[in-house]
Design a protein around this motif. Structure first.
Motif, PDB file in Angstrom:
ATOM      1  N   GLU A  70     -16.084 -49.827 -24.309  1.00 25.31           N
ATOM      2  CA  GLU A  70     -14.644 -49.948 -24.520  1.00 25.31           C
ATOM      3  C   GLU A  70     -14.244 -51.405 -24.757  1.00 25.31           C
ATOM      4  O   GLU A  70     -13.470 -51.712 -25.661  1.00 25.31           O
ATOM      5  CB  GLU A  70     -13.897 -49.388 -23.314  1.00 25.31           C
ATOM      6  CG  GLU A  70     -12.406 -49.327 -23.509  1.00 25.31           C
ATOM      7  CD  GLU A  70     -11.683 -48.640 -22.366  1.00 25.31           C
ATOM      8  OE1 GLU A  70     -10.463 -48.848 -22.264  1.00 25.31           O
ATOM      9  OE2 GLU A  70     -12.321 -47.923 -21.572  1.00 25.31           O
ATOM     10  N   LYS A  71     -14.793 -52.310 -23.970  1.00 22.01           N
ATOM     11  CA  LYS A  71     -14.485 -53.741 -24.122  1.00 22.01           C
ATOM     12  C   LYS A  71     -14.969 -54.263 -25.477  1.00 22.01           C
ATOM     13  O   LYS A  71     -14.259 -55.001 -26.162  1.00 22.01           O
ATOM     14  CB  LYS A  71     -15.122 -54.533 -22.983  1.00 22.01           C
ATOM     15  CG  LYS A  71     -14.802 -56.010 -23.016  1.00 22.01           C
ATOM     16  CD  LYS A  71     -15.416 -56.740 -21.846  1.00 22.01           C
ATOM     17  CE  LYS A  71     -15.131 -58.233 -21.949  1.00 22.01           C
ATOM     18  NZ  LYS A  71     -15.758 -58.999 -20.882  1.00 22.01           N
ATOM     19  N   MET A  72     -16.174 -53.859 -25.880  1.00 25.87           N
ATOM     20  CA  MET A  72     -16.715 -54.316 -27.160  1.00 25.87           C
ATOM     21  C   MET A  72     -15.907 -53.748 -28.332  1.00 25.87           C
ATOM     22  O   MET A  72     -15.712 -54.425 -29.334  1.00 25.87           O
ATOM     23  CB  MET A  72     -18.195 -53.944 -27.268  1.00 25.87           C
ATOM     24  CG  MET A  72     -19.071 -54.731 -26.306  1.00 25.87           C
ATOM     25  SD  MET A  72     -20.804 -54.228 -26.356  1.00 25.87           S
ATOM     26  CE  MET A  72     -21.349 -55.155 -27.792  1.00 25.87           C
ATOM     27  N   ALA A  73     -15.433 -52.505 -28.181  1.00 27.86           N
ATOM     28  CA  ALA A  73     -14.612 -51.893 -29.232  1.00 27.86           C
ATOM     29  C   ALA A  73     -13.314 -52.674 -29.412  1.00 27.86           C
ATOM     30  O   ALA A  73     -12.799 -52.788 -30.533  1.00 27.86           O
ATOM     31  CB  ALA A  73     -14.321 -50.436 -28.891  1.00 27.86           C
ATOM     32  N   MET A  74     -12.798 -53.230 -28.336  1.00 29.44           N
ATOM     33  CA  MET A  74     -11.573 -54.037 -28.422  1.00 29.44           C
ATOM     34  C   MET A  74     -11.860 -55.427 -28.986  1.00 29.44           C
ATOM     35  O   MET A  74     -10.939 -56.166 -29.315  1.00 29.44           O
ATOM     36  CB  MET A  74     -10.909 -54.160 -27.046  1.00 29.44           C
ATOM     37  CG  MET A  74     -10.304 -52.862 -26.566  1.00 29.44           C
ATOM     38  SD  MET A  74      -9.325 -53.021 -25.058  1.00 29.44           S
ATOM     39  CE  MET A  74     -10.567 -53.463 -23.854  1.00 29.44           C
ATOM     40  N   ASN A  75     -13.142 -55.773 -29.082  1.00 28.12           N
ATOM     41  CA  ASN A  75     -13.545 -57.090 -29.584  1.00 28.12           C
ATOM     42  C   ASN A  75     -14.326 -56.989 -30.889  1.00 28.12           C
ATOM     43  O   ASN A  75     -15.365 -57.627 -31.061  1.00 28.12           O
ATOM     44  CB  ASN A  75     -14.355 -57.835 -28.519  1.00 28.12           C
ATOM     45  CG  ASN A  75     -13.489 -58.284 -27.361  1.00 28.12           C
ATOM     46  OD1 ASN A  75     -12.507 -58.986 -27.560  1.00 28.12           O
ATOM     47  ND2 ASN A  75     -13.838 -57.861 -26.161  1.00 28.12           N
ATOM     48  N   ASP A  76     -13.834 -56.155 -31.778  1.00 26.37           N
ATOM     49  CA  ASP A  76     -14.325 -56.087 -33.162  1.00 26.37           C
ATOM     50  C   ASP A  76     -15.698 -55.466 -33.374  1.00 26.37           C
ATOM     51  O   ASP A  76     -16.324 -55.713 -34.407  1.00 26.37           O
ATOM     52  CB  ASP A  76     -14.292 -57.474 -33.824  1.00 26.37           C
ATOM     53  CG  ASP A  76     -12.893 -58.018 -33.963  1.00 26.37           C
ATOM     54  OD1 ASP A  76     -11.964 -57.215 -34.169  1.00 26.37           O
ATOM     55  OD2 ASP A  76     -12.719 -59.245 -33.870  1.00 26.37           O
ATOM     56  N   VAL A  77     -16.199 -54.666 -32.434  1.00 26.89           N
ATOM     57  CA  VAL A  77     -17.415 -53.889 -32.687  1.00 26.89           C
ATOM     58  C   VAL A  77     -16.959 -52.456 -32.941  1.00 26.89           C
ATOM     59  O   VAL A  77     -16.192 -51.888 -32.157  1.00 26.89           O
ATOM     60  CB  VAL A  77     -18.407 -53.939 -31.505  1.00 26.89           C
ATOM     61  CG1 VAL A  77     -19.602 -53.022 -31.758  1.00 26.89           C
ATOM     62  CG2 VAL A  77     -18.882 -55.366 -31.264  1.00 26.89           C
ATOM     63  N   THR A  78     -17.415 -51.879 -34.048  1.00 20.27           N
ATOM     64  CA  THR A  78     -17.065 -50.503 -34.400  1.00 20.27           C
ATOM     65  C   THR A  78     -18.130 -49.564 -33.836  1.00 20.27           C
ATOM     66  O   THR A  78     -19.327 -49.819 -33.966  1.00 20.27           O
ATOM     67  CB  THR A  78     -16.988 -50.351 -35.932  1.00 20.27           C
ATOM     68  OG1 THR A  78     -15.999 -51.251 -36.429  1.00 20.27           O
ATOM     69  CG2 THR A  78     -16.636 -48.930 -36.333  1.00 20.27           C
ATOM     70  N   PHE A  79     -17.680 -48.496 -33.210  1.00 21.46           N
ATOM     71  CA  PHE A  79     -18.571 -47.468 -32.667  1.00 21.46           C
ATOM     72  C   PHE A  79     -18.273 -46.157 -33.372  1.00 21.46           C
ATOM     73  O   PHE A  79     -17.114 -45.738 -33.438  1.00 21.46           O
ATOM     74  CB  PHE A  79     -18.371 -47.299 -31.160  1.00 21.46           C
ATOM     75  CG  PHE A  79     -18.836 -48.473 -30.353  1.00 21.46           C
ATOM     76  CD1 PHE A  79     -20.144 -48.535 -29.894  1.00 21.46           C
ATOM     77  CD2 PHE A  79     -17.977 -49.512 -30.052  1.00 21.46           C
ATOM     78  CE1 PHE A  79     -20.589 -49.623 -29.153  1.00 21.46           C
ATOM     79  CE2 PHE A  79     -18.396 -50.598 -29.305  1.00 21.46           C
ATOM     80  CZ  PHE A  79     -19.709 -50.654 -28.857  1.00 21.46           C
ATOM     81  N   SER A  80     -19.313 -45.489 -33.871  1.00 23.71           N
ATOM     82  CA  SER A  80     -19.152 -44.218 -34.567  1.00 23.71           C
ATOM     83  C   SER A  80     -20.028 -43.153 -33.917  1.00 23.71           C
ATOM     84  O   SER A  80     -21.244 -43.312 -33.819  1.00 23.71           O
ATOM     85  CB  SER A  80     -19.543 -44.359 -36.045  1.00 23.71           C
ATOM     86  OG  SER A  80     -18.646 -45.241 -36.692  1.00 23.71           O
ATOM     87  N   ALA A  81     -19.376 -42.076 -33.487  1.00 29.05           N
ATOM     88  CA  ALA A  81     -20.066 -40.935 -32.870  1.00 29.05           C
ATOM     89  C   ALA A  81     -20.270 -39.852 -33.919  1.00 29.05           C
ATOM     90  O   ALA A  81     -19.357 -39.525 -34.680  1.00 29.05           O
ATOM     91  CB  ALA A  81     -19.231 -40.400 -31.710  1.00 29.05           C
ATOM     92  N   CYS A  82     -21.442 -39.282 -33.944  1.00 36.06           N
ATOM     93  CA  CYS A  82     -21.808 -38.251 -34.907  1.00 36.06           C
ATOM     94  C   CYS A  82     -21.135 -36.915 -34.555  1.00 36.06           C
ATOM     95  O   CYS A  82     -21.358 -36.366 -33.478  1.00 36.06           O
ATOM     96  CB  CYS A  82     -23.321 -38.089 -34.916  1.00 36.06           C
ATOM     97  SG  CYS A  82     -23.902 -36.754 -35.972  1.00 36.06           S
ATOM     98  N   GLN A  83     -20.332 -36.408 -35.485  1.00 38.26           N
ATOM     99  CA  GLN A  83     -19.650 -35.126 -35.278  1.00 38.26           C
ATOM    100  C   GLN A  83     -20.654 -33.975 -35.220  1.00 38.26           C
ATOM    101  O   GLN A  83     -20.462 -33.027 -34.461  1.00 38.26           O
ATOM    102  CB  GLN A  83     -18.619 -34.878 -36.377  1.00 38.26           C
ATOM    103  CG  GLN A  83     -17.761 -33.653 -36.143  1.00 38.26           C
ATOM    104  CD  GLN A  83     -16.843 -33.798 -34.942  1.00 38.26           C
ATOM    105  OE1 GLN A  83     -16.100 -34.760 -34.823  1.00 38.26           O
ATOM    106  NE2 GLN A  83     -16.891 -32.826 -34.028  1.00 38.26           N
ATOM    107  N   ASN A  84     -21.740 -34.053 -36.002  1.00 38.12           N
ATOM    108  CA  ASN A  84     -22.767 -33.004 -35.943  1.00 38.12           C
ATOM    109  C   ASN A  84     -23.332 -32.876 -34.528  1.00 38.12           C
ATOM    110  O   ASN A  84     -23.503 -31.771 -34.016  1.00 38.12           O
ATOM    111  CB  ASN A  84     -23.913 -33.298 -36.920  1.00 38.12           C
ATOM    112  CG  ASN A  84     -23.539 -33.050 -38.351  1.00 38.12           C
ATOM    113  OD1 ASN A  84     -22.634 -32.295 -38.657  1.00 38.12           O
ATOM    114  ND2 ASN A  84     -24.251 -33.707 -39.253  1.00 38.12           N
ATOM    115  N   THR A  85     -23.613 -34.015 -33.913  1.00 36.86           N
ATOM    116  CA  THR A  85     -24.127 -34.009 -32.536  1.00 36.86           C
ATOM    117  C   THR A  85     -23.080 -33.465 -31.583  1.00 36.86           C
ATOM    118  O   THR A  85     -23.400 -32.680 -30.684  1.00 36.86           O
ATOM    119  CB  THR A  85     -24.554 -35.433 -32.118  1.00 36.86           C
ATOM    120  OG1 THR A  85     -25.573 -35.899 -33.017  1.00 36.86           O
ATOM    121  CG2 THR A  85     -25.072 -35.455 -30.690  1.00 36.86           C
TER     122      THR A  85
END
Length: 126
Positions: A70-85
């Motif tokens: 959560e902290k990294m997402a607020m600091n310009d790291v994009t996280f993508s979760a696979c919808q298939n999974t």
């Protein structure tokens, strides 16, 4: 005549794959992203972490890394979760996994990685 152009180079771009539930490897994934930001400077490097299969757990609220994600997402790291999974998880568990705040979704993790590579992202898989 003298022409001066102020051309700004594009940020370096990295996609990091996480497809394992191994805690040590997941920590390395987050450390890789943090080290890239430390080297280039936050906001001066594009980083996307794509999680699928057993690696999806790192992006859920139940992960021991949830607050760090959560902290990294607020600091310009994009996280993508696979919808298939996520769909497979729902089929087995009866509900979708709860994603940590700041995590986005992509229809397919492996397709997303390929798309990013075609856009010039360097591929990292710890």
């Amino acid at each position: 005549m003298l022409f001066v152009f102020n051309v700004q180079a594009a940020n370096p771009k990295y996609v990091i794959q996480v497809s394992t539930d191994d805690a040590r490897t997941q920590k390395i994934v987050l450390n890789n992203a943090a080290n890239l930001q430390k080297y280039y400077g936050a906001g001066k490097v594009d980083i996307e972490i794509v999680a699928y299969g057993p690696g999806l757990g790192i992006l859920t609220t139940g992960s021991k890394n949830a607050s760090r994600v959560e902290k990294m997402a607020m600091n310009d790291v994009t996280f993508s979760a696979c919808q298939n999974t996520m769909n497979g998880f729902k089929k087995k568990q009866g509900h979708f996994p709860m994603l940590t705040d700041g995590v986005g979704k992509t229809p397919s993790g492996v397709v997303r990685i390929g798309e990013l590579q075609q856009q010039g992202y360097s591929y990292i898989r710890p």
